[in-house]
Design a protein around this motif. Sequence first.
Motif, PDB file in Angstrom:
ATOM      1  N   LEU A  47     -18.953   4.644 -13.337  1.00  0.00           N
ATOM      2  CA  LEU A  47     -19.377   4.529 -11.953  1.00  0.00           C
ATOM      3  C   LEU A  47     -18.960   5.782 -11.189  1.00  0.00           C
ATOM      4  O   LEU A  47     -17.764   6.072 -11.080  1.00  0.00           O
ATOM      5  N   ASN A  48     -19.944   6.507 -10.702  1.00  0.00           N
ATOM      6  CA  ASN A  48     -19.659   7.686  -9.886  1.00  0.00           C
ATOM      7  C   ASN A  48     -20.686   7.883  -8.775  1.00  0.00           C
ATOM      8  O   ASN A  48     -20.581   8.826  -8.011  1.00  0.00           O
ATOM      9  N   ALA A  49     -21.675   7.004  -8.684  1.00  0.00           N
ATOM     10  CA  ALA A  49     -22.701   7.112  -7.642  1.00  0.00           C
ATOM     11  C   ALA A  49     -22.297   6.266  -6.437  1.00  0.00           C
ATOM     12  O   ALA A  49     -21.797   5.143  -6.581  1.00  0.00           O
ATOM     13  N   PRO A 107     -11.545  12.229 -10.903  1.00  0.00           N
ATOM     14  CA  PRO A 107     -10.188  12.705 -10.719  1.00  0.00           C
ATOM     15  C   PRO A 107      -9.444  11.818  -9.727  1.00  0.00           C
ATOM     16  O   PRO A 107     -10.028  11.308  -8.781  1.00  0.00           O
ATOM     17  N   VAL A 108      -8.175  11.665  -9.954  1.00  0.00           N
ATOM     18  CA  VAL A 108      -7.326  10.825  -9.113  1.00  0.00           C
ATOM     19  C   VAL A 108      -6.699  11.686  -8.029  1.00  0.00           C
ATOM     20  O   VAL A 108      -6.133  12.729  -8.315  1.00  0.00           O
ATOM     21  N   GLN A 109      -6.804  11.239  -6.785  1.00  0.00           N
ATOM     22  CA  GLN A 109      -6.194  11.962  -5.668  1.00  0.00           C
ATOM     23  C   GLN A 109      -4.903  11.298  -5.185  1.00  0.00           C
ATOM     24  O   GLN A 109      -4.036  11.971  -4.646  1.00  0.00           O
ATOM     25  N   ALA A 110      -4.813   9.996  -5.353  1.00  0.00           N
ATOM     26  CA  ALA A 110      -3.605   9.260  -4.967  1.00  0.00           C
ATOM     27  C   ALA A 110      -3.596   7.947  -5.728  1.00  0.00           C
ATOM     28  O   ALA A 110      -4.651   7.442  -6.117  1.00  0.00           O
ATOM     29  N   MET A 111      -2.391   7.406  -5.943  1.00  0.00           N
ATOM     30  CA  MET A 111      -2.314   6.121  -6.630  1.00  0.00           C
ATOM     31  C   MET A 111      -0.984   5.450  -6.346  1.00  0.00           C
ATOM     32  O   MET A 111       0.012   6.093  -6.073  1.00  0.00           O
ATOM     33  N   LYS A 112      -1.028   4.143  -6.409  1.00  0.00           N
ATOM     34  CA  LYS A 112       0.158   3.282  -6.405  1.00  0.00           C
ATOM     35  C   LYS A 112      -0.122   2.294  -7.519  1.00  0.00           C
ATOM     36  O   LYS A 112      -0.981   1.416  -7.373  1.00  0.00           O
ATOM     37  N   ILE A 113       0.549   2.486  -8.651  1.00  0.00           N
ATOM     38  CA  ILE A 113       0.252   1.674  -9.831  1.00  0.00           C
ATOM     39  C   ILE A 113       1.533   1.136 -10.442  1.00  0.00           C
ATOM     40  O   ILE A 113       2.629   1.532 -10.049  1.00  0.00           O
ATOM     41  N   ALA A 136     -13.857  10.505  -1.607  1.00  0.00           N
ATOM     42  CA  ALA A 136     -13.073   9.811  -2.627  1.00  0.00           C
ATOM     43  C   ALA A 136     -13.113   8.309  -2.348  1.00  0.00           C
ATOM     44  O   ALA A 136     -13.123   7.883  -1.201  1.00  0.00           O
ATOM     45  N   ARG A 137     -13.160   7.519  -3.424  1.00  0.00           N
ATOM     46  CA  ARG A 137     -13.253   6.069  -3.297  1.00  0.00           C
ATOM     47  C   ARG A 137     -11.878   5.432  -3.424  1.00  0.00           C
ATOM     48  O   ARG A 137     -11.124   5.755  -4.342  1.00  0.00           O
ATOM     49  N   CYS A 138     -11.579   4.504  -2.541  1.00  0.00           N
ATOM     50  CA  CYS A 138     -10.328   3.753  -2.597  1.00  0.00           C
ATOM     51  C   CYS A 138     -10.598   2.472  -3.371  1.00  0.00           C
ATOM     52  O   CYS A 138     -11.394   1.633  -2.942  1.00  0.00           O
ATOM     53  N   LEU A 139      -9.939   2.337  -4.517  1.00  0.00           N
ATOM     54  CA  LEU A 139     -10.123   1.172  -5.367  1.00  0.00           C
ATOM     55  C   LEU A 139      -8.843   0.352  -5.408  1.00  0.00           C
ATOM     56  O   LEU A 139      -7.751   0.902  -5.520  1.00  0.00           O
ATOM     57  N   ILE A 140      -8.995  -0.954  -5.328  1.00  0.00           N
ATOM     58  CA  ILE A 140      -7.870  -1.876  -5.364  1.00  0.00           C
ATOM     59  C   ILE A 140      -7.749  -2.416  -6.791  1.00  0.00           C
ATOM     60  O   ILE A 140      -8.734  -2.829  -7.400  1.00  0.00           O
ATOM     61  N   VAL A 162      -5.939   3.022  -6.448  1.00  0.00           N
ATOM     62  CA  VAL A 162      -6.218   4.354  -6.976  1.00  0.00           C
ATOM     63  C   VAL A 162      -7.301   4.950  -6.089  1.00  0.00           C
ATOM     64  O   VAL A 162      -8.308   4.299  -5.805  1.00  0.00           O
ATOM     65  N   VAL A 163      -7.080   6.177  -5.639  1.00  0.00           N
ATOM     66  CA  VAL A 163      -8.084   6.904  -4.880  1.00  0.00           C
ATOM     67  C   VAL A 163      -8.678   7.924  -5.838  1.00  0.00           C
ATOM     68  O   VAL A 163      -7.966   8.788  -6.365  1.00  0.00           O
ATOM     69  N   THR A 164      -9.963   7.800  -6.100  1.00  0.00           N
ATOM     70  CA  THR A 164     -10.613   8.571  -7.155  1.00  0.00           C
ATOM     71  C   THR A 164     -12.074   8.830  -6.803  1.00  0.00           C
ATOM     72  O   THR A 164     -12.590   8.278  -5.830  1.00  0.00           O
ATOM     73  N   HIS A 165     -12.731   9.630  -7.608  1.00  0.00           N
ATOM     74  CA  HIS A 165     -14.161   9.874  -7.424  1.00  0.00           C
ATOM     75  C   HIS A 165     -15.007   9.072  -8.397  1.00  0.00           C
ATOM     76  O   HIS A 165     -16.191   8.854  -8.154  1.00  0.00           O
TER      77      HIS A 165
END
Length: 146
Positions: free
Chosen positions: A7-9, A61-67, A98-102, A112-115
């Motif tokens: 998923l990138n669109a 690519p990951v720009q930020a994360m809390k995992i 960038a997409r914020c994913l929970i 995770v904030v990623t593209h």
Amino acid sequence: MLARDWLNAEERFVPGAELFRSDRAFTTWAYTISHSQLLLRTRTAWRDGCRQSRIDVLFKPVQAMKIRIEYDGLVIRCATSAEEEWIRADNTGLALDARCLILETGGDQDYVVTHAVGWEEDMETDRDPSKLAGFAPGSDPNRILG
């Protein structure tokens, strides 16, 4: 059934939409700064005389994360507008696209904030290289973990 998706669109990332769900346990398997890749992986344990499939989930690519290290069941969904607002407030300088994913597990939430995010289910072993991600020799989980 073995599955694969990438998923990138923009149209695939609808606020609040569920992107991925599995009852399996996932481990944070690898992260590389150079390629900003985060790989989560299931273990390929034996159950009822058969080896379970392996599922790799890659964020890039990951720009930020809390995992966390382990997830007992995993749901990945797009952040709601309110969730995205607090994630961006805690992480300055994120790209607007960038997409914020929970990441949800057992009632807890990470992000995770990623593209892009993708997954592949296959019959490879835990130690085999991922079909989704290339890792530099110095950060190759197979080389590090033996």
